[in-house]
Design a protein around this motif. Structure first.
Motif, PDB file in Angstrom:
ATOM      1  N   GLY A 136      -0.666 -17.907  -3.577  1.00  0.00           N
ATOM      2  CA  GLY A 136       0.629 -17.773  -4.215  1.00  0.00           C
ATOM      3  C   GLY A 136       0.836 -16.506  -5.000  1.00  0.00           C
ATOM      4  O   GLY A 136       1.945 -16.251  -5.490  1.00  0.00           O
ATOM      5  N   ALA A 137      -0.197 -15.669  -5.132  1.00  0.00           N
ATOM      6  CA  ALA A 137      -0.087 -14.439  -5.921  1.00  0.00           C
ATOM      7  C   ALA A 137      -0.056 -13.223  -4.991  1.00  0.00           C
ATOM      8  O   ALA A 137      -0.864 -13.111  -4.065  1.00  0.00           O
ATOM      9  N   TRP A 138       0.857 -12.298  -5.257  1.00  0.00           N
ATOM     10  CA  TRP A 138       0.987 -11.058  -4.497  1.00  0.00           C
ATOM     11  C   TRP A 138      -0.139 -10.128  -4.935  1.00  0.00           C
ATOM     12  O   TRP A 138      -0.174  -9.663  -6.066  1.00  0.00           O
ATOM     13  N   VAL A 139      -1.084  -9.855  -4.021  1.00  0.00           N
ATOM     14  CA  VAL A 139      -2.287  -9.117  -4.406  1.00  0.00           C
ATOM     15  C   VAL A 139      -2.397  -7.726  -3.792  1.00  0.00           C
ATOM     16  O   VAL A 139      -3.162  -6.890  -4.290  1.00  0.00           O
ATOM     17  N   SER A 140      -1.667  -7.451  -2.699  1.00  0.00           N
ATOM     18  CA  SER A 140      -1.785  -6.117  -2.115  1.00  0.00           C
ATOM     19  C   SER A 140      -0.587  -5.789  -1.245  1.00  0.00           C
ATOM     20  O   SER A 140       0.124  -6.684  -0.778  1.00  0.00           O
ATOM     21  N   ARG A 141      -0.403  -4.482  -1.036  1.00  0.00           N
ATOM     22  CA  ARG A 141       0.701  -3.987  -0.218  1.00  0.00           C
ATOM     23  C   ARG A 141       0.235  -2.683   0.415  1.00  0.00           C
ATOM     24  O   ARG A 141      -0.367  -1.836  -0.261  1.00  0.00           O
ATOM     25  N   GLN A 142       0.501  -2.485   1.705  1.00  0.00           N
ATOM     26  CA  GLN A 142       0.020  -1.268   2.350  1.00  0.00           C
ATOM     27  C   GLN A 142       0.817  -0.913   3.593  1.00  0.00           C
ATOM     28  O   GLN A 142       1.477  -1.756   4.195  1.00  0.00           O
ATOM     29  N   MET A 143       0.735   0.364   3.939  1.00  0.00           N
ATOM     30  CA  MET A 143       1.335   0.879   5.157  1.00  0.00           C
ATOM     31  C   MET A 143       0.412   0.583   6.330  1.00  0.00           C
ATOM     32  O   MET A 143      -0.812   0.625   6.200  1.00  0.00           O
ATOM     33  N   VAL A 144       1.000   0.299   7.491  1.00  0.00           N
ATOM     34  CA  VAL A 144       0.235   0.109   8.715  1.00  0.00           C
ATOM     35  C   VAL A 144       0.420   1.351   9.581  1.00  0.00           C
ATOM     36  O   VAL A 144       1.543   1.683   9.962  1.00  0.00           O
ATOM     37  N   ASN A 145      -0.665   2.027   9.871  1.00  0.00           N
ATOM     38  CA  ASN A 145      -0.600   3.251  10.655  1.00  0.00           C
ATOM     39  C   ASN A 145      -0.496   2.951  12.147  1.00  0.00           C
ATOM     40  O   ASN A 145      -0.581   1.802  12.589  1.00  0.00           O
ATOM     41  N   ARG A 146      -0.349   4.012  12.918  1.00  0.00           N
ATOM     42  CA  ARG A 146      -0.270   3.863  14.371  1.00  0.00           C
ATOM     43  C   ARG A 146      -1.608   3.398  14.939  1.00  0.00           C
ATOM     44  O   ARG A 146      -2.669   3.765  14.446  1.00  0.00           O
ATOM     45  N   GLY A 147      -1.519   2.595  15.982  1.00  0.00           N
ATOM     46  CA  GLY A 147      -2.716   2.156  16.682  1.00  0.00           C
ATOM     47  C   GLY A 147      -3.260   0.836  16.159  1.00  0.00           C
ATOM     48  O   GLY A 147      -2.730   0.223  15.238  1.00  0.00           O
ATOM     49  N   ARG A 148      -4.380   0.400  16.772  1.00  0.00           N
ATOM     50  CA  ARG A 148      -5.034  -0.841  16.368  1.00  0.00           C
ATOM     51  C   ARG A 148      -5.980  -0.578  15.218  1.00  0.00           C
ATOM     52  O   ARG A 148      -6.662   0.441  15.178  1.00  0.00           O
ATOM     53  N   GLN A 149      -6.048  -1.534  14.306  1.00  0.00           N
ATOM     54  CA  GLN A 149      -6.917  -1.395  13.137  1.00  0.00           C
ATOM     55  C   GLN A 149      -7.229  -2.761  12.556  1.00  0.00           C
ATOM     56  O   GLN A 149      -6.423  -3.696  12.672  1.00  0.00           O
ATOM     57  N   TRP A 150      -8.413  -2.865  11.928  1.00  0.00           N
ATOM     58  CA  TRP A 150      -8.800  -4.074  11.221  1.00  0.00           C
ATOM     59  C   TRP A 150      -8.539  -3.876   9.735  1.00  0.00           C
ATOM     60  O   TRP A 150      -8.925  -2.865   9.158  1.00  0.00           O
ATOM     61  N   ILE A 151      -7.887  -4.864   9.123  1.00  0.00           N
ATOM     62  CA  ILE A 151      -7.565  -4.809   7.696  1.00  0.00           C
ATOM     63  C   ILE A 151      -8.249  -5.986   7.019  1.00  0.00           C
ATOM     64  O   ILE A 151      -8.110  -7.140   7.450  1.00  0.00           O
ATOM     65  N   CYS A 152      -8.996  -5.704   5.941  1.00  0.00           N
ATOM     66  CA  CYS A 152      -9.656  -6.763   5.190  1.00  0.00           C
ATOM     67  C   CYS A 152      -8.647  -7.397   4.237  1.00  0.00           C
ATOM     68  O   CYS A 152      -8.046  -6.718   3.404  1.00  0.00           O
ATOM     69  N   LEU A 153      -8.468  -8.700   4.353  1.00  0.00           N
ATOM     70  CA  LEU A 153      -7.535  -9.427   3.489  1.00  0.00           C
ATOM     71  C   LEU A 153      -8.228  -9.962   2.244  1.00  0.00           C
ATOM     72  O   LEU A 153      -7.618 -10.046   1.183  1.00  0.00           O
ATOM     73  N   PHE A 154      -9.492 -10.347   2.362  1.00  0.00           N
ATOM     74  CA  PHE A 154     -10.321 -10.634   1.184  1.00  0.00           C
ATOM     75  C   PHE A 154     -11.780 -10.638   1.606  1.00  0.00           C
ATOM     76  O   PHE A 154     -12.109 -10.816   2.773  1.00  0.00           O
TER      77      PHE A 154
END
Length: 368
Positions: free
Chosen positions: A65-83
């Motif tokens: 329920g808490a807003w913890v992060s915000r980011q741009m997504v670049n071109r191409g495939r990528q793995w993003i760690c959520l926690f």
């Protein structure tokens, strides 16, 4: 050990926003579209694919329920760690929302979720008892709802779904929400009198305002499955750009010679003929909305960024109710909190919070 799941293999998840129905991958078109999972484990990663020519996608992450992060997504495939590094035994509610609106002027704009990795297990995400659909322009897209007040650049980073009155209304009412919005668009025309920037023309498609072959192949123009997700209320926040059109020069298509303009008289008042044309567009859209949402309450709102057209909208909604006998439609004026403006002279977070409070109170009355 982390295990990878193709997104359509996760099973226990909730998709937010109007989509093409495909989970392999999940294509996120609209503002505040995304997904939600309940997951154990110490880590969670997400594979996404982004693309753009003009405006890049942005995402926000909410955990428990808490807003913890915000980011741009670049071109191409990528793995993003959520926690990571979390207690593996506890259940974490994770919600990912697209912060940037569908981009009608950038056919290369793309955001897709392909897979998840975790060392935990996915648990069911319950459906909310209430569903709300919001239709609007830049205000509903969250334009200017983040960033310094003096910002004037029209860029993706100044859009925010988490600071959006529609998402906030959903939070207040414990409702699932869907947003359909586009900066500059209206009921009859866009802000510059362009009649092709009218929202009713694309409402029946998944994301009909998008152009380009890739969006077509992704199902943006397929007919939306209205039966799969029926809202308890449809909130229409359109009219601000139609008002702007009355003060804008004539629109002209140089290729076809087509022209269009909503005019004012010498004393600054609306041309009665053109004002009536606008009201008829409001009535026609309400008819379409009722056809596609037979049991929903239709609430037309306006006023967060000027209220000059509010009387005309209110009259049009009342006329629709009288001619149709529809008793589940009305108009509600929101507060124009000038002192709470944000970036690009649009409503800031405080103005969105105020609108959410007003709207949640009104909807509670109407739906009780």
């Amino acid at each position: 050990m982390l295990r990878e799941y193709a997104f359509n293999e996760v099973g226990s998840l909730k998709v937010h926003g109007r989509t093409n129905g495909c989970l392999n991958p999940l294509t996120l078109f609209w503002t505040a579209s995304g997904f939600e999972v309940n997951v154990t484990g110490s880590e969670l990663w997400m594979e996404v694919e982004g693309d753009y020519s003009v405006q890049e996608p942005w995402i926000s992450t909410r955990i428990n329920g808490a807003w913890v992060s915000r980011q741009m997504v670049n071109r191409g495939r990528q793995w993003i760690c959520l926690f990571r590094g979390r207690n593996p035994k506890t259940v974490k509610n994770v919600r990912i929302l697209k912060d940037m609106q569908a981009m009608s002027e950038d056919p290369d704009h793309l955001l897709q979720v392909l897979a998840l990795r975790t060392n935990g297990a996915f648990l069911p995400v319950p459906e909310k008892a209430l569903r709300l659909e919001f239709i609007g322009d830049s205000i509903t897209s969250g334009e200017g709802a983040i960033g310094a007040r003096e910002e004037e650049d029209w860029v993706a980073m100044l859009f925010s779904a988490e600071n959006d009155y529609a998402v906030m209304t959903g939070d207040r009412m414990d409702a699932d929400v869907r947003l359909l919005s586009q900066s500059g668009w209206g009921v009859l025309t866009a802000w510059d009198n362009n009649p092709h920037g009218a929202f009713p023309s694309c409402y029946e498609e998944v994301c009909g305002l998008l152009s380009g072959q890739r969006n077509a192949d992704l199902g943006a123009h397929q007919v939306n499955d209205f039966g799969a997700w029926q809202p308890h209320a449809v909130i229409i926040n359109l009219g601000t750009n139609d008002c702007g059109a009355f003060s804008s020069p004539e629109w002209r298509d140089e290729a076809s010679g087509e022209t269009f303009q909503q005019r004012r008289l010498e004393d600054g008042s609306f041309c009665p003929e053109d004002l009536r044309r606008f009201q008829l567009a409001v009535i026609a859209f309400l008819r379409k909305l009722r056809l596609k949402n037979p049991d929903s309450y239709l609430l037309w709102v306006c006023g967060m960024l000027g209220n000059e057209l509010c009387p005309a909208i209110s009259e049009a909604v009342e006329e629709y109710c009288q001619e149709s006998g529809d008793r589940r439609a009305s108009f509600f004026e929101l507060t124009d909190a000038v002192d709470l403006r944000g970036a690009r002279n649009h409503p800031g977070r405080g103005a969105h919070e105020l609108a959410a409070r007003e709207l949640a109170e009104k909807l509670t009355q109407l739906l009780s």
